[in-house]
Design a protein around this motif. Structure first.
Motif, PDB file in Angstrom:
ATOM      1  N   SER A 222     -11.079  29.705  23.860  1.00  0.00           N
ATOM      2  CA  SER A 222     -10.879  31.023  23.587  1.00  0.00           C
ATOM      3  C   SER A 222     -11.890  31.841  23.082  1.00  0.00           C
ATOM      4  CB  SER A 222      -9.701  31.030  22.346  1.00  0.00           C
ATOM      5  OG  SER A 222      -9.448  32.571  21.964  1.00  0.00           O
ATOM      6  N   LEU A 223     -12.162  32.970  23.801  1.00  0.00           N
ATOM      7  CA  LEU A 223     -13.321  33.832  23.616  1.00  0.00           C
ATOM      8  C   LEU A 223     -12.608  35.406  23.579  1.00  0.00           C
ATOM      9  CD1 LEU A 223     -16.354  34.620  23.426  1.00  0.00           C
ATOM     10  CD2 LEU A 223     -16.475  34.716  25.772  1.00  0.00           C
ATOM     11  N   GLU A 224     -12.969  36.103  22.537  1.00  0.00           N
ATOM     12  CA  GLU A 224     -12.590  37.169  22.082  1.00  0.00           C
ATOM     13  C   GLU A 224     -13.679  38.340  21.477  1.00  0.00           C
ATOM     14  OE1 GLU A 224      -8.403  37.715  20.510  1.00  0.00           O
ATOM     15  OE2 GLU A 224      -8.214  35.790  20.403  1.00  0.00           O
ATOM     16  N   LEU A 225     -14.015  39.109  22.410  1.00  0.00           N
ATOM     17  CA  LEU A 225     -15.092  39.906  22.239  1.00  0.00           C
ATOM     18  C   LEU A 225     -14.836  41.646  22.131  1.00  0.00           C
ATOM     19  CD1 LEU A 225     -17.917  38.291  24.158  1.00  0.00           C
ATOM     20  CD2 LEU A 225     -17.487  37.897  21.539  1.00  0.00           C
ATOM     21  N   SER A 226     -13.546  41.681  22.065  1.00  0.00           N
ATOM     22  CA  SER A 226     -12.777  43.086  22.134  1.00  0.00           C
ATOM     23  C   SER A 226     -13.264  44.157  21.069  1.00  0.00           C
ATOM     24  CB  SER A 226     -11.174  42.936  22.359  1.00  0.00           C
ATOM     25  OG  SER A 226     -10.845  42.274  23.345  1.00  0.00           O
ATOM     26  N   ASP A 227     -12.893  45.418  21.554  1.00  0.00           N
ATOM     27  CA  ASP A 227     -13.184  46.637  20.654  1.00  0.00           C
ATOM     28  C   ASP A 227     -14.627  46.440  19.787  1.00  0.00           C
ATOM     29  OD1 ASP A 227     -12.652  48.685  19.237  1.00  0.00           O
ATOM     30  OD2 ASP A 227     -11.210  47.875  17.821  1.00  0.00           O
ATOM     31  N   ASN A 228     -15.589  46.210  20.546  1.00  0.00           N
ATOM     32  CA  ASN A 228     -17.021  46.356  20.290  1.00  0.00           C
ATOM     33  C   ASN A 228     -17.658  47.437  20.966  1.00  0.00           C
ATOM     34  OD1 ASN A 228     -17.588  44.337  18.003  1.00  0.00           O
ATOM     35  ND2 ASN A 228     -16.599  42.785  19.482  1.00  0.00           N
ATOM     36  N   TYR A 229     -18.982  47.448  21.018  1.00  0.00           N
ATOM     37  CA  TYR A 229     -19.906  48.216  21.909  1.00  0.00           C
ATOM     38  C   TYR A 229     -20.722  47.745  22.752  1.00  0.00           C
ATOM     39  CZ  TYR A 229     -18.708  51.063  17.513  1.00  0.00           C
ATOM     40  OH  TYR A 229     -18.103  51.441  16.597  1.00  0.00           O
ATOM     41  N   LEU A 230     -19.947  46.802  23.561  1.00  0.00           N
ATOM     42  CA  LEU A 230     -20.587  45.800  24.465  1.00  0.00           C
ATOM     43  C   LEU A 230     -20.820  46.881  25.865  1.00  0.00           C
ATOM     44  CD1 LEU A 230     -19.082  42.515  23.930  1.00  0.00           C
ATOM     45  CD2 LEU A 230     -21.198  43.124  23.456  1.00  0.00           C
ATOM     46  N   VAL A 231     -21.802  46.635  26.501  1.00  0.00           N
ATOM     47  CA  VAL A 231     -22.208  47.506  27.931  1.00  0.00           C
ATOM     48  C   VAL A 231     -22.682  46.471  28.818  1.00  0.00           C
ATOM     49  CG1 VAL A 231     -22.743  49.574  26.589  1.00  0.00           C
ATOM     50  CG2 VAL A 231     -24.652  47.858  27.075  1.00  0.00           C
ATOM     51  N   GLY A 232     -22.945  47.041  30.105  1.00  0.00           N
ATOM     52  CA  GLY A 232     -23.492  46.051  30.949  1.00  0.00           C
ATOM     53  C   GLY A 232     -22.338  45.387  31.705  1.00  0.00           C
ATOM     54  N   ALA A 233     -22.889  44.291  32.484  1.00  0.00           N
ATOM     55  CA  ALA A 233     -21.759  43.497  33.189  1.00  0.00           C
ATOM     56  C   ALA A 233     -21.300  42.343  32.852  1.00  0.00           C
ATOM     57  CB  ALA A 233     -22.339  43.148  34.640  1.00  0.00           C
ATOM     58  N   ILE A 234     -20.337  41.762  33.057  1.00  0.00           N
ATOM     59  CA  ILE A 234     -19.886  40.451  32.705  1.00  0.00           C
ATOM     60  C   ILE A 234     -20.789  39.536  33.254  1.00  0.00           C
ATOM     61  CG2 ILE A 234     -17.831  38.732  33.055  1.00  0.00           C
ATOM     62  CD1 ILE A 234     -16.075  40.921  33.570  1.00  0.00           C
ATOM     63  N   PRO A 235     -21.353  38.786  32.546  1.00  0.00           N
ATOM     64  CA  PRO A 235     -22.552  37.928  32.712  1.00  0.00           C
ATOM     65  C   PRO A 235     -22.243  36.659  33.834  1.00  0.00           C
ATOM     66  CG  PRO A 235     -22.038  37.205  30.597  1.00  0.00           C
ATOM     67  CD  PRO A 235     -21.320  38.587  30.947  1.00  0.00           C
ATOM     68  N   PRO A 236     -22.757  36.286  34.838  1.00  0.00           N
ATOM     69  CA  PRO A 236     -22.233  35.334  35.768  1.00  0.00           C
ATOM     70  C   PRO A 236     -22.251  33.815  34.784  1.00  0.00           C
ATOM     71  CG  PRO A 236     -23.996  36.530  36.796  1.00  0.00           C
ATOM     72  CD  PRO A 236     -23.822  37.084  35.223  1.00  0.00           C
ATOM     73  N   ALA A 237     -22.985  33.703  33.848  1.00  0.00           N
ATOM     74  CA  ALA A 237     -23.027  32.435  33.095  1.00  0.00           C
ATOM     75  C   ALA A 237     -21.670  32.184  32.549  1.00  0.00           C
ATOM     76  CB  ALA A 237     -23.948  32.560  31.976  1.00  0.00           C
ATOM     77  N   ILE A 238     -20.776  33.354  32.281  1.00  0.00           N
ATOM     78  CA  ILE A 238     -19.454  32.894  31.761  1.00  0.00           C
ATOM     79  C   ILE A 238     -18.532  31.921  32.614  1.00  0.00           C
ATOM     80  CG2 ILE A 238     -17.963  34.810  33.025  1.00  0.00           C
ATOM     81  CD1 ILE A 238     -17.242  35.655  30.055  1.00  0.00           C
ATOM     82  N   MET A 239     -18.992  31.720  34.002  1.00  0.00           N
ATOM     83  CA  MET A 239     -18.443  30.679  34.698  1.00  0.00           C
ATOM     84  C   MET A 239     -18.491  29.364  34.408  1.00  0.00           C
ATOM     85  SD  MET A 239     -18.474  33.751  36.871  1.00  0.00           S
ATOM     86  CE  MET A 239     -19.759  33.647  37.835  1.00  0.00           C
ATOM     87  N   LYS A 240     -19.663  29.218  33.659  1.00  0.00           N
ATOM     88  CA  LYS A 240     -19.939  27.790  32.989  1.00  0.00           C
ATOM     89  C   LYS A 240     -18.822  27.317  31.856  1.00  0.00           C
ATOM     90  CE  LYS A 240     -24.769  28.087  33.380  1.00  0.00           C
ATOM     91  NZ  LYS A 240     -26.171  28.220  32.577  1.00  0.00           N
ATOM     92  N   LEU A 241     -17.729  28.429  31.460  1.00  0.00           N
ATOM     93  CA  LEU A 241     -16.863  28.137  30.334  1.00  0.00           C
ATOM     94  C   LEU A 241     -15.626  27.490  31.086  1.00  0.00           C
ATOM     95  CD1 LEU A 241     -17.842  31.259  28.208  1.00  0.00           C
ATOM     96  CD2 LEU A 241     -18.871  28.934  28.008  1.00  0.00           C
ATOM     97  N   THR A 242     -15.839  26.414  31.637  1.00  0.00           N
ATOM     98  CA  THR A 242     -14.650  25.941  32.450  1.00  0.00           C
ATOM     99  C   THR A 242     -13.487  25.415  31.600  1.00  0.00           C
ATOM    100  OG1 THR A 242     -15.741  23.679  32.576  1.00  0.00           O
ATOM    101  CG2 THR A 242     -16.052  25.431  34.394  1.00  0.00           C
ATOM    102  N   ASN A 243     -13.659  25.508  30.480  1.00  0.00           N
ATOM    103  CA  ASN A 243     -12.474  25.001  29.552  1.00  0.00           C
ATOM    104  C   ASN A 243     -11.712  26.263  28.869  1.00  0.00           C
ATOM    105  OD1 ASN A 243     -12.705  22.133  29.642  1.00  0.00           O
ATOM    106  ND2 ASN A 243     -14.724  22.687  28.429  1.00  0.00           N
ATOM    107  N   LEU A 244     -12.330  27.594  29.356  1.00  0.00           N
ATOM    108  CA  LEU A 244     -11.645  28.690  29.025  1.00  0.00           C
ATOM    109  C   LEU A 244      -9.986  28.938  29.287  1.00  0.00           C
ATOM    110  CD1 LEU A 244     -13.148  30.553  26.949  1.00  0.00           C
ATOM    111  CD2 LEU A 244     -13.577  32.154  29.003  1.00  0.00           C
ATOM    112  N   GLN A 245      -9.345  29.323  28.289  1.00  0.00           N
ATOM    113  CA  GLN A 245      -7.995  29.518  28.466  1.00  0.00           C
ATOM    114  C   GLN A 245      -7.622  30.977  28.202  1.00  0.00           C
ATOM    115  OE1 GLN A 245      -5.493  26.729  26.497  1.00  0.00           O
ATOM    116  NE2 GLN A 245      -7.033  24.797  26.996  1.00  0.00           N
ATOM    117  N   GLU A 246      -8.546  31.539  27.378  1.00  0.00           N
ATOM    118  CA  GLU A 246      -8.173  33.136  26.958  1.00  0.00           C
ATOM    119  C   GLU A 246      -9.809  33.708  26.775  1.00  0.00           C
ATOM    120  OE1 GLU A 246      -6.174  35.222  23.135  1.00  0.00           O
ATOM    121  OE2 GLU A 246      -6.516  33.236  23.045  1.00  0.00           O
ATOM    122  N   LEU A 247      -9.548  34.930  27.415  1.00  0.00           N
ATOM    123  CA  LEU A 247     -10.657  35.654  27.455  1.00  0.00           C
ATOM    124  C   LEU A 247     -10.336  37.156  27.271  1.00  0.00           C
ATOM    125  CD1 LEU A 247     -13.799  36.195  27.846  1.00  0.00           C
ATOM    126  CD2 LEU A 247     -13.208  36.208  30.370  1.00  0.00           C
TER     127      LEU A 247
END
Length: 977
Positions: A222-247
């Motif tokens: 589970s990765l939750e980064l909502s309601d911040n001031y993040l900019v730019g693109a979703i990084p390609p490295a996020i595809m390495k998180l193959t156990n991710l169930q919640e984003l």
């Protein structure tokens, strides 16, 4: 055995046994005293049920919430959700050396956390979330055994000790969200916590990009980064998180597309990227077959919805509203699982509504408004007993509504407005016991309103306007005690207005205009305690105005165009605008220009007959005067050669009494007198021989017909010549406007293919000129405030004060003109639309307005409402406060001043920095208050914007103090310092 025979060794053994018997165990007494000391820090601990077991007699391991080890050492303190108040004594808590778990979440604890927390070196689990602590969280690098750390919504602020996390390599759960920490880049220390399974950093004041190193956390589920001031693109490295169930990364400022390979996250069950600026298609999501919740709303996604979405067998929640999706929805979407809600509103979707989303009887929301759906409502939803909200307004749906829809037992909102539905509202609507809002305006519904609707006691709002309903209002309408808003305008209702309407004690807004109601106005309406707006115009109502209406405190009353007689009650005159009683020859009032004077015997029938004759005579005089004016104009046509070289025939219509020489105006339309250009023609300054200065707009028919989509199009008309009389009627209606903050239109001069509109001349040009061009001048705050308030009052008059509301549709700073005293006047009504009774408001397939001022709803509908004017006026307020143009490169690509101000106000601790540097420091706080009003005016959802009447009231509440008050306040401030 005698004492003498006892050896020394045995003696000491007996002494030891004796001490054990008479002394309590230190392993029991020390933890007990520690826990009882901790208890004293909790307020009302003696009365809380949880602490009844915490006493001197009870074994420590029997204390509620305490878990012990095998040797009776305290291992855990578990007291979540116990309504505990008070502070924590970690000096005492951490003296429990075997303690490895503290769970005190969801209480009312407060105060600061001392550095003694770092002494709890055996802690593996620490939960302090959902409390009211204060201050900074202490450094905890010594807690190397920690696996679980939850500080979510705990109240800590300031700088979080991110560096201490680098030692906590055993963490599997980390939740620090929803705390007002200082803004920081993404904390790099977290990126080495490779055992993390849950990371919650939402609303933690993190800025910058999501780093590529996020791919190091391969155990994340589970990765939750909502309601911040993040900019730019979703990084390609996020595809390495193959156990991710919640984003969940919603409410940021992310851009770009879903990276290639995103579909490899096949374990995802929840994906929420809403409220960003992501774009492109969503084909990368077609393989995420385990999704239960998919939230893509408020982005810039486009393309078609992948057909594979229809095969997602676990999907329960699907929300993609406010994007640019096209094509059809997969026919099978929602048919496999316990589907709960769908919201695809505000897109460009076409085709039919999927029929099986209520197949398993669990769906509660169907929200599909503002698209291009066709066909009808599927019959399958007539039995959807779980449905609470059905919103399909502003589509192209047609046919009859399945009868069962009207009687759904759980439905609270039915919104079918702005479609092509036909047929009747069926009597079974009386079974809809939960229905609160019924919006079916702008359709082709017909027939009578069934009496059973009076049984829907939960109804709060009923909007049936602009249909073809006929018959009478049900006699028992008064049974609807919760009814607040009642709109029937623009139908064919007839009969009397039932007296029982006065029993709807919650009514605040009644509009029955444009029907064929007859009889008298019910006196019972005067007993409605909350009535704020009453519009009965355009009917056949007769008799006198009930005296009971005098007790009402109305912001709007319109009784025009009926057959009312007698004296208008004095209190209603104070609340009315010009025209509120027009079209009732039998009405009178003293001292009103729009009503005839009442004589002493005005209530006698003979006097009323005299009044009728006087009215007819006056009308004849007006006709004869107009004929004389027409003949005078005809006699002057020999002077038109300066403009009409092709022999055009010109006609002049005067709207204000002024001695205008038509030929003199025509001869003055020269290049040297040109002062401006618009999307439909040129504007000239004309100075008459008598010294009078005028502004003349010269429009050719060709420019009016074509309309430039990229400019402010002043008038858009169909090309058929037969429509020109409607244009004349619209100009005539606008010419009747009389308000100090609306520019005066003196007359129109027309020929076969061009128009001249003659306005009063405004020597200080436009607000745009004074803010943004080489004609820019320094305006102090009082001048800016008066411009804002005056322009607001002008728009308020257009929306609320005219016989028929006028929607300007092109409010902008260049259409706010300034007289010699810098007083503002609304100008340029080329795009304006008059809200006409008995007629659906006209719309055009050209977006009306100017880039930067156009309300966001124009992107998906051509329907025009006053809320669009309010949005544009909010932009003007932002210009006045910030000094910036609506569109500037500094706002970023595809952003405008509204986006910039909203974002800056959200993340800027000092909004005064947004105020124009030319505004004195003494007034900058006042300017920020105006900026807050501007934010309310520019809310994305039209319904959340205030009315112009409310805007005027809000502006009046922030009226600048006098200079003397400012000096006194400054002196007090200096004395305090």
């Amino acid at each position: 055995m005698s004492p003498e025979s006892i050896s020394g060794h045995h003696y000491f053994f007996f002494i030891f046994i004796f001490l054990i018997i008479i002394c309590p165990s230190s392993s029991q007494s020390e933890p007990r005293q520690i826990l009882l000391k901790i208890k004293t820090n909790f307020a009302d601990s003696s009365t809380l049920q949880v602490f009844t077991t915490w006493n001197e007699k009870n074994p420590v391991c029997n204390f509620t919430g305490i878990v012990c080890t095998g040797d009776n050492s305290v291992k855990e303190i578990n007291l979540p959700q116990q309504q505990l108040t008070g502070t924590l004594d970690f000096d005492s808590i951490c003296s429990l050396k075997s303690l490895d778990k503290i769970t005190l979440g969801s209480n009312l604890l407060h105060g600061t956390i001392t550095p003694h927390l770092s002494n709890c070196t055996n802690l593996q689990h620490l939960d302090l979330g959902y409390n009211h602590f204060s201050g900074e969280f202490p450094e905890i690098s010594s807690l190397t055994h920690l696996q679980f750390l939850n500080l979510n919504l705990s109240g800590f602020f300031g700088q979080f000790p991110w560096k201490s996390l680098q030692n906590l390599t055993n963490l599997t759960y980390l939740s620090l969200g929803d705390n007002p920490f200082e803004i920081t880049p993404f904390p790099s220390q977290i990126l080495n916590l490779e055992k993390l399974q849950t990371l919650y950093l939402s609303n933690s004041s993190i800025q910058g990009t999501i780093p590529e190193e996020i791919g190091n956390l391969r155990s994340l589920q589970s990765l939750e980064l909502s309601d911040n001031y993040l900019v730019g693109a979703i990084p390609p490295a996020i595809m390495k998180l193959t156990n991710l169930q919640e984003l969940e990364i919603y409410d940021n400022e992310l851009t770009g597309t879903f990276p290639v390979g995103f579909g490899n996250l096949v374990l995802l069950t929840k994906l929420d990227v809403s409220n960003n600026s992501l774009e492109g298609d969503v084909s990368e999501l077609r393989n995420l077959t385990r999704l239960e919740s998919l939230q893509l709303f408020e982005n810039m996604f486009s393309g078609e919805i992948p057909v594979e979405f229809g095969d997602f067998k676990f999907l329960k929640q699907f929300s993609i509203y406010n994007n640019k999706f096209t094509g059809e929805l997969p026919a099978k979407i929602g048919s496999w699982s316990d589907f709960e809600f769908i919201d695809v509103s505000e897109n460009l979707l076409t085709g039919l509504i999927p029929p099986d989303m209520c197949k398993n009887g669990k769906i509660f929301d169907i929200l599909m408004l503002q698209n291009k759906f066709t066909g009808g409502l599927p019959e399958s939803y007539a039995n959807c007993s779980s449905l609470t909200r059905l919103r399909v307004n502003n589509n192209s749906l047609s046919g009859r509504v399945p009868a069962g829809i009207w009687s759904l037992p759980s439905v609270k909102l039915i919104d079918l407005a702005m479609n092509l539905f036909e047929g009747e509202v069926t009597p079974n609507i009386g079974e809809a016991k939960s229905l609160q809002q019924l919006f079916i305006a702008n359709n082709r519904f017909s027939g009578e309103l069934p009496p059973e609707i009076s049984q829907v006691s939960s109804l709060v709002e009923m909007e049936l306007m602009w249909n073809q309903f006929s018959g009478e209002i049900p006699a028992r309408i008064g049974d609807l005690k919760k009814l607040n808003s009642f709109h029937l305008e623009g139908n064919f209702f007839s009969g009397i207005i039932p007296e029982s309407l006065g029993s709807c004690v919650s009514l605040s807004d009644v509009n029955l205009a444009g029907n064929s109601f007859s009889g008298e106005i019910p006196a019972s309406l005067g007993s409605l305690p909350s009535l704020n707006s009453l519009n009965l115009s355009g009917n056949k109502l007769a008799g006198v105005i009930p005296a009971s209406l005098s007790s009402l405190k109305l912001s709007l009353i319109d009784l025009s165009n009926n057959m009312l007689i007698g004296r208008v009650p004095e209190s209603l005159l104070a609340e009315a605008y010009d025209g509120s009683f027009a079209g009732n020859p039998g009405l009178c009032a003293d001292g009103r220009r729009d009503l005839r004077e009442c004589s002493m015997g005005s209530r006698k029938s003979g006097d009323l007959d005299v009044a009728k004759y006087c009215f007819i005579a006056g009308a004849l005089v007006l006709v004869l005067s107009s004929l004389a004016c027409f003949l005078l104009v005809k006699s002057r046509r020999k002077d038109r050669k300066a403009v009409s070289e092709r022999g055009f025939s010109w006609d002049m219509k005067q709207f204000h009494v002024i001695n205008i020489d038509e030929g003199e105006i025509l001869r003055s339309l020269k290049q040297e007198n040109l002062i401006g250009k618009g999307g439909s023609g040129n504007v000239y300054k004309v100075e008459l021989g008598c010294g009078k200065k005028l502004a003349v707009k010269h429009m050719w028919k060709s420019s009016i017909d074509t309309g430039d989509r990229n400019t402010s199009v002043e008038t858009i008309l169909p090309k058929q010549k037969s429509r020109w009389p409607e244009y004349d009627a619209e100009v005539a209606t606008l010419s009747s406007i009389r308000h100090v903050n609306v520019v005066k239109l003196y007359c129109s001069i027309t020929s076969e293919d061009s128009n001249l509109l003659v306005y009063e001349y405004m020597p200080n040009g436009s607000l745009w000129d004074r803010l943004h061009t080489y004609q820019k001048v320094d305006m102090d705050w009082n001048v800016r405030y008066e411009i804002a308030l005056g322009a607001a009052k002008g728009l308020e008059y257009l929306h609320h004060g005219c016989d028929r509301p006028v929607i300007h549709r092109d409010v902008k700073s260049s259409n706010i003109l300034l007289d010699e005293e810098m007083k503002p006047k609304i100008a340029d009504f080329g795009l304006a639309k008059i809200v006409q009774t008995n007629k659906v408001m006209d719309s055009t397939h050209v977006i009306a307005g100017t880039h930067g001022y156009i309300a966001p709803e124009y992107g998906y509908t051509f329907n025009v409402t006053e809320k669009s004017d309010i949005y544009s006026f909010g932009v003007v307020l932002m210009e006045l406060v910030t000094g910036k143009k609506p569109v500037q490169t500094e706002f970023g690509e595809n952003n405008d001043i509204v986006c910039w101000v909203h974002n800056e106000m959200r993340r800027n601790d000092n909004p005064i920095t947004l105020v124009d540097l030319n505004v004195s420091d003494d007034w900058k706080e006042d300017a920020v208050e105006m900026l807050m009003i501007a934010i309310r005016c520019t809310m994305k959802i039209p319904a959340m914007r205030p009315s112009m009447r409310m805007v005027v009231q809000m502006l009046e509440r922030i009226e600048p103090r006098s200079p003397i008050d400012v000096v006194i306040d400054n002196d007090i401030h200096i004395d305090k310092n």
